[in-house]
Every structure is written in structure tokens, then in C-alpha cells.
Design a protein around this motif. Structure first.
Motif, short mmCIF file in Angstrom:
data_model
loop_
_atom_site.label_atom_id
_atom_site.label_comp_id
_atom_site.label_asym_id
_atom_site.label_seq_id
_atom_site.Cartn_x
_atom_site.Cartn_y
_atom_site.Cartn_z
N ILE A 380 37.06 65.81 49.70
CA ILE A 380 37.20 64.95 50.87
C ILE A 380 36.43 63.65 50.65
CG2 ILE A 380 36.82 64.73 53.35
CD1 ILE A 380 38.96 66.82 52.58
N MET A 381 37.11 62.52 50.76
CA MET A 381 36.49 61.21 50.62
C MET A 381 36.52 60.53 51.99
SD MET A 381 36.04 61.44 47.35
CE MET A 381 35.52 59.78 46.94
N GLU A 382 35.40 60.49 52.68
CA GLU A 382 35.34 59.85 53.98
C GLU A 382 35.25 58.34 53.83
OE1 GLU A 382 32.62 61.46 56.80
OE2 GLU A 382 32.97 63.54 56.20
N PHE A 383 35.94 57.62 54.69
CA PHE A 383 35.88 56.16 54.65
C PHE A 383 36.08 55.59 56.05
CE2 PHE A 383 40.39 56.96 54.51
CZ PHE A 383 41.01 55.84 55.04
N GLU A 384 35.63 54.36 56.21
CA GLU A 384 35.81 53.64 57.47
C GLU A 384 37.00 52.71 57.30
OE1 GLU A 384 34.98 54.00 61.02
OE2 GLU A 384 33.10 54.38 59.96
N PRO A 385 38.09 52.94 58.00
CA PRO A 385 39.27 52.10 57.80
C PRO A 385 39.02 50.66 58.25
CG PRO A 385 39.59 53.55 59.68
CD PRO A 385 38.32 53.99 59.02
N GLU A 386 39.60 49.74 57.52
CA GLU A 386 39.47 48.34 57.88
C GLU A 386 40.33 48.03 59.10
OE1 GLU A 386 39.56 45.29 54.83
OE2 GLU A 386 39.62 46.88 53.32
N ASN A 387 39.88 47.06 59.86
CA ASN A 387 40.65 46.59 61.02
C ASN A 387 41.57 45.48 60.56
OD1 ASN A 387 41.61 46.11 63.57
ND2 ASN A 387 39.80 44.99 64.26
N ILE A 388 42.77 45.83 60.14
CA ILE A 388 43.73 44.89 59.59
C ILE A 388 44.86 44.69 60.60
CG2 ILE A 388 45.39 44.46 57.74
CD1 ILE A 388 43.58 46.06 55.89
N ALA A 389 45.09 43.46 60.98
CA ALA A 389 46.13 43.17 61.96
C ALA A 389 47.50 43.18 61.30
CB ALA A 389 45.87 41.81 62.61
N LEU A 390 48.48 43.63 62.04
CA LEU A 390 49.87 43.57 61.59
C LEU A 390 50.55 42.43 62.35
CD1 LEU A 390 50.80 47.36 61.36
CD2 LEU A 390 50.05 45.84 59.54
N ASP A 391 50.21 41.22 61.95
CA ASP A 391 50.69 40.04 62.67
C ASP A 391 52.20 39.89 62.54
OD1 ASP A 391 48.11 39.31 63.44
OD2 ASP A 391 47.76 38.22 61.57
N ASN A 392 52.82 39.53 63.68
CA ASN A 392 54.26 39.21 63.73
C ASN A 392 55.15 40.42 63.41
OD1 ASN A 392 53.92 36.28 64.21
ND2 ASN A 392 53.03 36.30 62.15
N PHE A 393 54.64 41.62 63.70
CA PHE A 393 55.44 42.82 63.45
C PHE A 393 56.75 42.77 64.26
CE2 PHE A 393 56.67 47.26 64.05
CZ PHE A 393 56.52 47.78 62.78
N LEU A 394 56.66 42.39 65.54
CA LEU A 394 57.87 42.34 66.36
C LEU A 394 58.85 41.29 65.86
CD1 LEU A 394 56.72 42.82 70.08
CD2 LEU A 394 57.70 44.48 68.50
N THR A 395 58.34 40.22 65.28
CA THR A 395 59.23 39.19 64.74
C THR A 395 60.08 39.77 63.62
OG1 THR A 395 57.68 37.43 65.30
CG2 THR A 395 59.31 36.94 63.60
N LEU A 396 59.47 40.58 62.77
CA LEU A 396 60.24 41.23 61.71
C LEU A 396 61.38 42.05 62.31
CD1 LEU A 396 58.78 43.18 58.67
CD2 LEU A 396 60.74 44.02 59.92
N LEU A 397 61.07 42.86 63.33
CA LEU A 397 62.09 43.69 63.96
C LEU A 397 63.14 42.83 64.65
CD1 LEU A 397 59.97 46.60 65.49
CD2 LEU A 397 60.85 46.33 63.17
N ASN A 398 62.70 41.77 65.33
CA ASN A 398 63.64 40.90 66.04
C ASN A 398 64.69 40.31 65.10
OD1 ASN A 398 62.39 41.23 68.51
ND2 ASN A 398 61.22 39.33 68.39
N LEU A 399 64.23 39.70 64.02
CA LEU A 399 65.17 39.01 63.15
C LEU A 399 66.03 39.97 62.34
CD1 LEU A 399 63.35 36.64 64.06
CD2 LEU A 399 63.82 35.62 61.83
N ASP A 400 65.46 41.11 61.97
CA ASP A 400 66.28 42.12 61.31
C ASP A 400 67.39 42.62 62.23
OD1 ASP A 400 65.47 42.28 58.69
OD2 ASP A 400 64.14 43.99 58.96
N MET A 401 67.03 42.98 63.48
CA MET A 401 68.04 43.55 64.36
C MET A 401 69.09 42.51 64.75
SD MET A 401 67.61 46.07 67.60
CE MET A 401 68.98 47.11 68.09
N ARG A 402 68.67 41.26 64.88
CA ARG A 402 69.63 40.21 65.22
C ARG A 402 70.73 40.11 64.15
NH1 ARG A 402 66.71 35.09 67.25
NH2 ARG A 402 66.54 34.43 65.08
N ALA A 403 70.37 40.38 62.90
CA ALA A 403 71.37 40.36 61.82
C ALA A 403 71.98 41.73 61.57
CB ALA A 403 70.72 39.85 60.54
N ASP A 404 71.18 42.79 61.65
CA ASP A 404 71.63 44.12 61.23
C ASP A 404 72.57 44.78 62.24
OD1 ASP A 404 70.10 43.80 58.97
OD2 ASP A 404 68.40 44.94 59.74
#
Length: 553
Positions: A380-404
Motif C-alpha cells: 500500500i502506497m499512501e499519497f495525498e492527491p493533488e487538487n487539479i482542476a478539470l477546466d472547461n470539462f462541460l465545453t468538451l461535452l458541449n462541442l462533442d455533442m453538438r457534432a456527435d
């Protein structure tokens, strides 16, 4: 000839008694709509805003249309036969069921009838229904009888009844994505359905889902669709969230309505309902399974995946879905080792697992599961996860669905007169004609797609940045040479989604309230066989899953 066969008679009589004459289906009423206002009012007190319902039963689906075509044959399946089969089928894995069939204990037709018996018993009464079955394959019993006559060696999935999330195309039933705009959407088989049928799997029916795979409104309850109604959790109807968006695939599998189900995930939609319903769900690496013939959100992130009661069945179902699809740009050749993964669980002492310190501190089930693994020899390797933002996640879904979505409608819809929408804007306008029935929780996400003005150049940068962010979150896997990182339910599904990493979630126990919770193993790309062996070792160590108490008879 009966004028009406009402629900009370159905429950008392149809299961155990053979009828000498067929009933005129025009005179049969198996299910009657009811006033769900008291249930809706009671949900207003729920501490979770997303479980404060505006409706329970569908306003457009008549369950008689779903259940009457198979009624005659299901009504003649005796209670004696069901009770004989129950210990041989209920909660059993595929190899065990196949062994019983090989020994002549029952047939594939009997197996289908066993599951239909359970579906009719629990889904027709309004006080036990999970609103999880949206359609049944009217040909399934004929198909089962044909399989019973076949000889030779077959894939283990042969003859096994499987449910499909109702955004996956199959020729026998409509494919609605839970949306009234697609209620009459007739398609051919999706590529993964072709793979299942080629190996002899039986498509039992369609399972309800969060409408448009949970990409229609911001505050929709998980598991609700205008077509199917509000799906409920068998471990606590209206007490526990079903998870989304593959809610029906999770609830139906948990309740033993089929051997397993196929769900789909963009971000958490297999992991969430699998965890909430104490079943095993695997979200594959993007490209391992074809997406052709599946109503899309995002061609970047979408994938189907298996949902089963145990890891053994998960490996078998995943293998049955494999195949390179020339119509899907991300599709790859099948990887080795998946079908046999359950036979040789990974040795616990060989595992190197990353464990998040913050989850250890806040979740006692997670901490207990980690300790069991540690005591069994896992590193078991314990670690503290980094606080990494997933910026513009909804934008990815928006533009994909608009085309897909328009691409899907052009390629898959067989009757343009039956489905009159051609793009997201058409769906928005269609829903505005009757918002109370079609979008009672609104359609803010669809409206957001129309309002999104992101350029193509920015879109490509967003996709690249999101993948980098996801892989940065899991960089400890490479740095420490880990087999997997351990999470809970779908807590880190977004990071796994944009990184395009696979994940498997396995039941790890139940909260004091009885709500299920699962341990999720996130691995490196195309490590599904390894994840299955790890998941099987954890399952063998804990045996955590329990059948829902109210659905065990």
C-alpha cells in the motif's frame, strides 16, 4: 374468457398456474397507472436535492405494451420450476449457470423465463417496481429455443440473458435514450450488440437510464427519464440514489433481472450506478469497445461497459463485447487475457496499490478495505492527491455533442418520419412544446450546448489540456509503478475519463443505513485484464456483495 386480469390475480395466479386457453391480449390489463403524488410529496423531504422527485411513473409509457407480448408464456412458467431453479441461478455466476444447463437441470429458455418471472413479479406492482425495464425483446423466447437446439462449443456468454441501457441500438426494440424525441427511434444493432449476438448472448430487453445519459439538465435526479419514469434503488426505494446515468443497468442487475447488463459512461455513468447498486462495473479504456450505434454525448470520452453481479461475469461479458470496429475511429483490436482473467486472480502480495490519505480519513469502509488488502499482503502506497482542476470539462461535452448527436441521427435513425429531430436545437424546440411532460426538470445543459461559442482551435486545446490534467492526477501510478489507484464509487471518474484510463468498481460493503459502497480500482490504459484479476482477488477476499433484501424471493 376473462374481461380483465388485474394485478392482484397476476401476482397470485399467473406465476404458479398453467392456463388451458390463451387470453385475448386486448382484454388483459397487467398494469394500471396510479397516482404517484404521495410518493412525490414524500420525496420533498429528502436531504439530497437530486432525490426530490417531480414524478415517479412515466407519463408516456404504458407497461402493458412492454409486458403483454410475452405474457402468455411467462404466465405458464410454474412456481415449482422457479423455486427449483432459484438456488441454481439467483446470484450465481455464468460458469455455474452454464454447468447447470450442461447437466440438464434447465434450458436456456427456462433461464429466460426465470428472469422474466422476476421482472413481472417485481416490476408490475407499483409498490415494488424499480421502473428499470423500459422494453422487452418480444423474440427472446424464440431465440432461446433456437440456442437450446444448437450443439458444439460456445463462448461462455452463449444463452445468457443480457439487458442493454436504452441508448444502445438493437433491432428488436426502440432506442430512446429516455427521451420522448427518440421514443420511436428504430435502429439496427449497435456494433457491440452484433458482437454479443454473434457469440449467442440473448438480448432480454432495455433498461431505463438518466435521460440523454444525464446530459440534459443540471438538477435532474439520477435514473429519471421522460420515457421510463424514475428508476429506484433496490436497496432502498426512494431512500438511496440509483447513481447515473446507467441507473437501470445497475438496478436491474442488482435485483437479478438478468445475468448482467451493458451500460455506458462518459464520466462516472457506469461506476456510479454500479457502486450505488452493489454490482461490479467496468469502464474500459476509450477505444477498447465500439461506440457505433450508441446515442452519444462525447466521441472523445464515451464508452460502453459491462455491469454484473461479480467479477467473473464482468470478464466474460466484457470479452463478448470486444471487436475492432472500422466505423469508430478510436476502436482498437481486442486485447488478450480478459476472458480468462477471473480464473487466476492477481496474487495479493504482488499488488502495488495507491491509496488516498484523504479518503482513509473520511471513509471508514475505504479504510477497512485498505487494511484488509494490507493484511493480505498487498503493498500500500499512501499519497495525498493533488487538487487539479478539470477546466472547461462541460465545453468538451458541449462541442462533442453538438457534432456527435446529428451524426448519430443521420447514421442510425431508420425512419425519419418517426424521429423528426436532426440536432440539439431541434430537441430543445421539441421539448419546449410540452415541458411538463418532456423536460419537467428543464433542459439547461442542452441550452448550454447551443450557447457555447468556443472556437475549434480552443476546443482542441481544451481536450489536450484535460487529458494532461487527468494523467497528472494519476502520475503516481508511473512514479511508484502502481498496479492501480484506489478510489470510492465514482469519486475520481472525471479524472479517469479525461485521462482515458480504465476503472473497475467492486462492492466493498454497506453504510450503517444500508446504502451500498464500492472500492474502485483505476488502472493504466488497456490494463483491463489486470484490473479484472485485481478485482477478483479483492472480491474473493471480502465477498462483500449481498442481494437486496426486498428482492431475494
Amino acid at each position: 374468457m376473462y374481461k380483465y386480469i388485474v394485478l392482484g390475480f397476476l401476482l397470485i395466479g399467473f406465476i404458479g398456474c398453467k392456463q388451458e386457453t390463451k387470453v385475448d391480449k386486448e382484454d388483459v390489463v397487467l398494469w394500471t397507472p396510479y397516482n404517484d403524488s404521495l410518493e412525490v410529496a414524500a420525496s420533498a423531504e429528502n436531504e439530497s436535492p437530486r432525490m426530490r422527485y417531480k414524478f415517479i411513473q412515466s407519463k408516456v409509457l404504458d407497461k402493458n405494451d412492454v409486458f403483454l407480448p410475452l405474457y402468455d408464456e411467462v404466465s405458464q412458467f410454474s412456481d415449482e420450476k422457479y423455486q427449483m431453479m432459484k438456488p441454481l441461478v439467483l446470484e450465481q455466476n455464468i460458469p455455474s449457470i452454464q454447468q447447470s444447463i450442461a447437466e440438464g437441470m434447465f434450458t436456456y429458455e427456462d433461464l429466460v423465463l426465470f428472469y422474466l418471472h422476476r421482472i413481472y413479479t417485481y416490476e408490475l406492482p407499483n409498490n415494488t417496481t424499480l421502473n428499470t425495464i423500459i422494453a422487452l425483446n418480444p423474440n427472446v423466447l424464440v431465440e432461446a429455443r433456437q440456442l437450446d437446439r444448437s450443439q458444439g462449443n460456445h463462448h461462455p456468454i452463449y444463452g445468457m440473458p443480457i439487458l442493454l441501457k436504452d441508448n444502445i441500438g438493437t433491432s428488436e426494440m426502440k432506442t430512446t435514450a429516455g427521451a420522448i424525441a427518440l421514443m420511436n427511434n428504430q435502429t439496427d444493432d449497435a456494433f457491440i450488440v452484433q458482437q454479443l449476438k454473434a457469440k449467442g448472448a440473448l438480448i432480454l430487453g432495455k433498461a431505463n437510464l438518466s435521460e440523454w445519459a444525464n446530459y440534459i439538465c443540471r438538477v435532474c435526479p439520477n435514473g429519471q427519464s421522460a420515457v421510463g419514469g424514475q428508476t429506484m434503488n433496490p436497496y432502498g426505494r426512494q431512500r438511496f440514489d440509483t447513481g447515473g446515468s446507467s441507473a437501470g443497468s445497475g438496478t436491474s442487475t442488482a435485483a437479478n433481472y438478468a445475468v448482467g447488463a451493458v451500460g455506458t459512461e462518459t464520466s462516472g455513468s457506469i461506476l456510479s450506478p454500479s457502486s450505488q447498486n452493489s454490482v461490479v462495473g467496468l469502464k474500459p479504456t476509450i477505444g477498447l469497445l465500439s461506440r457505433t450505434g450508441i446515442v452519444p454525448i462525447s466521441s472523445t470520452l464515451d464508452t460502453p461497459g459491462p455491469m454484473t453481479k461479480n467479477v467473473t461475469d464482468n470478464a466474460i461479458l466484457l470479452d463478448a463485447l470486444l471487436g475492432k470496429d472500422s466505423s469508430d475511429a478510436k476502436s482498437v483490436e481486442p486485447v488478450d487475457g480478459i476472458l480468462s482473467a477471473w480464473v487466476k486472480p492477481e496474487a495479493l502480495e504482488k499488488m502495488r496499490l495507491g491509496v488516498m490519505k484523504n479518503l482513509m480519513e473520511r471513509d471508514s469502509l475505504y479504510a477497512a478495505a485498505v487494511e484488509k488488502l494490507r493484511l493480505a499482503g498487498a503493498q500500500i502506497m499512501e499519497f495525498e492527491p493533488e487538487n487539479i482542476a478539470l477546466d472547461n470539462f462541460l465545453t468538451l461535452l458541449n462541442l462533442d455533442m453538438r457534432a456527435d448527436l446529428p451524426a448519430y441521427l443521420r447514421a442510425e435513425v431508420k425512419d425519419r418520419d418517426a424521429v423528426r429531430v436532426e440536432n440539439v436545437e431541434d430537441v430543445v424546440n421539441f421539448n419546449k412544446q410540452d415541458t411538463l411532460t418532456r423536460v419537467p426538470y428543464g433542459q439547461q445543459l442542452f441550452e448550454g450546448i447551443l450557447a457555447d461559442s468556443t472556437s475549434e482551435a480552443d476546443f482542441q486545446r481544451i481536450k489536450s489540456n484535460l487529458m494532461d490534467s487527468g494523467r497528472s492526477f494519476f502520475q503516481i501510478m508511473e512514479r511508484e509503478n502502481l498496479d492501480a489507484v484506489l478510489s470510492i464509487n465514482n469519486y475520481h471518474a472525471g479524472y479517469a475519463a479525461v485521462a482515458e484510463y480504465p476503472a473497475i468498481t467492486v462492492p466493498m460493503g454497506y453504510k450503517p443505513s444500508g446504502e451500498p459502497e464500492s472500492l474502485t480500482f483505476i488502472g493504466k490504459p488497456f490494463s483491463e485484464a489486470h484490473l479484472l484479476r485485481i478485482g477478483k482477488a479483492f472480491e474473493d477476499l471480502t465477498h462483500a456483495r449481498k442481494i437486496p433484501e426486498a428482492y431475494k424471493d
